[in-house]
Design a protein around this motif. Structure first.
Motif, short mmCIF file in Angstrom:
data_model
loop_
_atom_site.label_atom_id
_atom_site.label_comp_id
_atom_site.label_asym_id
_atom_site.label_seq_id
_atom_site.Cartn_x
_atom_site.Cartn_y
_atom_site.Cartn_z
N VAL A 8 -26.37 32.51 -30.90
CA VAL A 8 -27.45 31.60 -30.53
C VAL A 8 -27.62 30.52 -31.60
CG1 VAL A 8 -29.93 31.41 -30.04
CG2 VAL A 8 -28.62 33.36 -29.16
N VAL A 9 -27.66 29.29 -31.14
CA VAL A 9 -27.87 28.13 -32.00
C VAL A 9 -29.24 27.56 -31.66
CG1 VAL A 9 -27.00 25.86 -32.67
CG2 VAL A 9 -25.38 27.66 -32.00
N PHE A 10 -29.98 27.16 -32.69
CA PHE A 10 -31.34 26.64 -32.52
C PHE A 10 -31.44 25.29 -33.21
CE2 PHE A 10 -35.78 26.12 -33.64
CZ PHE A 10 -36.48 26.69 -32.59
N ALA A 11 -31.85 24.27 -32.46
CA ALA A 11 -32.05 22.93 -33.03
C ALA A 11 -33.46 22.47 -32.70
CB ALA A 11 -31.03 21.95 -32.44
N HIS A 12 -34.09 21.80 -33.64
CA HIS A 12 -35.43 21.29 -33.37
C HIS A 12 -35.63 19.90 -33.95
CE1 HIS A 12 -37.03 22.25 -37.48
NE2 HIS A 12 -36.12 23.20 -37.40
N VAL A 13 -36.27 19.07 -33.13
CA VAL A 13 -36.59 17.69 -33.49
C VAL A 13 -37.53 17.15 -32.41
CG1 VAL A 13 -34.68 16.52 -32.31
CG2 VAL A 13 -35.47 15.60 -34.48
N CYS A 14 -38.11 16.00 -32.62
CA CYS A 14 -39.05 15.45 -31.63
C CYS A 14 -38.36 15.04 -30.32
CB CYS A 14 -39.78 14.23 -32.21
SG CYS A 14 -40.87 14.61 -33.58
N PHE A 15 -37.18 14.43 -30.42
CA PHE A 15 -36.45 13.94 -29.25
C PHE A 15 -37.36 13.08 -28.37
CE2 PHE A 15 -33.88 17.82 -30.13
CZ PHE A 15 -32.67 17.19 -30.37
N ASP A 16 -38.06 12.14 -28.99
CA ASP A 16 -39.01 11.30 -28.26
C ASP A 16 -38.30 10.39 -27.27
OD1 ASP A 16 -41.17 9.88 -27.37
OD2 ASP A 16 -41.65 8.96 -29.29
N VAL A 17 -37.38 9.59 -27.74
CA VAL A 17 -36.58 8.71 -26.88
C VAL A 17 -35.14 9.14 -27.08
CG1 VAL A 17 -35.88 6.34 -26.39
CG2 VAL A 17 -38.24 6.81 -27.09
N LEU A 18 -34.60 9.82 -26.09
CA LEU A 18 -33.25 10.37 -26.19
C LEU A 18 -32.23 9.24 -26.30
CD1 LEU A 18 -32.04 13.22 -26.15
CD2 LEU A 18 -31.68 12.94 -23.71
N HIS A 19 -31.34 9.34 -27.29
CA HIS A 19 -30.31 8.32 -27.48
C HIS A 19 -28.99 9.00 -27.84
CE1 HIS A 19 -30.87 8.90 -31.81
NE2 HIS A 19 -32.15 8.61 -31.67
N THR A 20 -27.93 8.20 -27.97
CA THR A 20 -26.59 8.76 -28.19
C THR A 20 -26.49 9.55 -29.50
OG1 THR A 20 -25.83 6.66 -29.11
CG2 THR A 20 -25.41 7.05 -26.77
N GLY A 21 -27.28 9.23 -30.47
CA GLY A 21 -27.30 10.01 -31.71
C GLY A 21 -27.78 11.43 -31.44
N HIS A 22 -28.81 11.56 -30.62
CA HIS A 22 -29.31 12.88 -30.25
C HIS A 22 -28.24 13.66 -29.47
CE1 HIS A 22 -33.65 11.16 -30.30
NE2 HIS A 22 -33.44 11.82 -31.42
N LEU A 23 -27.63 12.98 -28.50
CA LEU A 23 -26.62 13.64 -27.68
C LEU A 23 -25.46 14.14 -28.54
CD1 LEU A 23 -25.71 14.49 -24.89
CD2 LEU A 23 -24.72 12.21 -24.59
N SER A 24 -25.03 13.34 -29.48
CA SER A 24 -23.95 13.74 -30.39
C SER A 24 -24.36 14.98 -31.19
CB SER A 24 -23.60 12.59 -31.33
OG SER A 24 -22.71 13.01 -32.33
N LEU A 25 -25.56 14.95 -31.74
CA LEU A 25 -26.06 16.09 -32.52
C LEU A 25 -26.12 17.36 -31.67
CD1 LEU A 25 -27.79 16.69 -35.39
CD2 LEU A 25 -29.53 17.03 -33.65
N LEU A 26 -26.62 17.24 -30.45
CA LEU A 26 -26.75 18.41 -29.57
C LEU A 26 -25.40 18.96 -29.15
CD1 LEU A 26 -29.80 17.25 -27.44
CD2 LEU A 26 -29.76 19.07 -29.16
#
Length: 140
Positions: A8-26
């Motif tokens: 199990v992998v757990f990531a946490h952040v606000c993710f207010d406005v989803l962008h390509t940086g978020h998608l890459s990280l996820l």
């Protein structure tokens, strides 16, 4: 039982406005295990962290968008200042944050390590930032 045999992998952040940086990280976070749990701050804690006018998207909308991504196994909304309580309940094998946390205390890191897990600080995508995106939109 739900996690039997799964890393199990757990990531946490606000993710207010989803962008390509978020998608890459996820996507990179999901590749570290078998099941990715994404935790997001509730609207009230986003306001507390980011100020008036944030979040742009409600916690419900953010959770639905994140849950719709192929790489995401589950989404949790937490109301505390940090997801420490949720991390302790889940006991993830891998805790993921962005590399901007180098040299700082990642919430839950000490606990995850004490359970035999690891913390991964993933590099961010240059030029991708929710704050910069929101500023650009507001500037018109």
């Amino acid at each position: 039982l739900w996690r039997e045999g799964k890393k199990v992998v757990f990531a946490h952040v606000c993710f207010d406005v989803l962008h390509t940086g978020h998608l890459s990280l996820l996507r990179r976070a999901a590749a570290l295990g078998d099941f990715l749990i994404v935790a997001i701050n509730a609207d009230a804690t986003v306001r507390k962290l980011k100020g008036a006018g944030r979040p742009v998207n409600t916690e419900r909308d953010r959770a639905e968008m994140l849950g719709g991504l192929e790489c995401t196994g589950a989404v949790i909304v937490f109301t505390e200042d940090t997801p420490e309580r949720v991390i302790r309940a889940i006991k993830p094998d891998v805790l993921v944050k962005g590399a901007e946390y180098v040299g700082t205390d990642v919430p839950g890191a000490e606990f995850v390590r004490s359970c035999g897990g690891r913390v991964e600080l993933l590099t961010m995508v240059d030029g991708r930032s929710t704050t910069k995106t929101v500023e650009k939109i507001r500037a018109g």
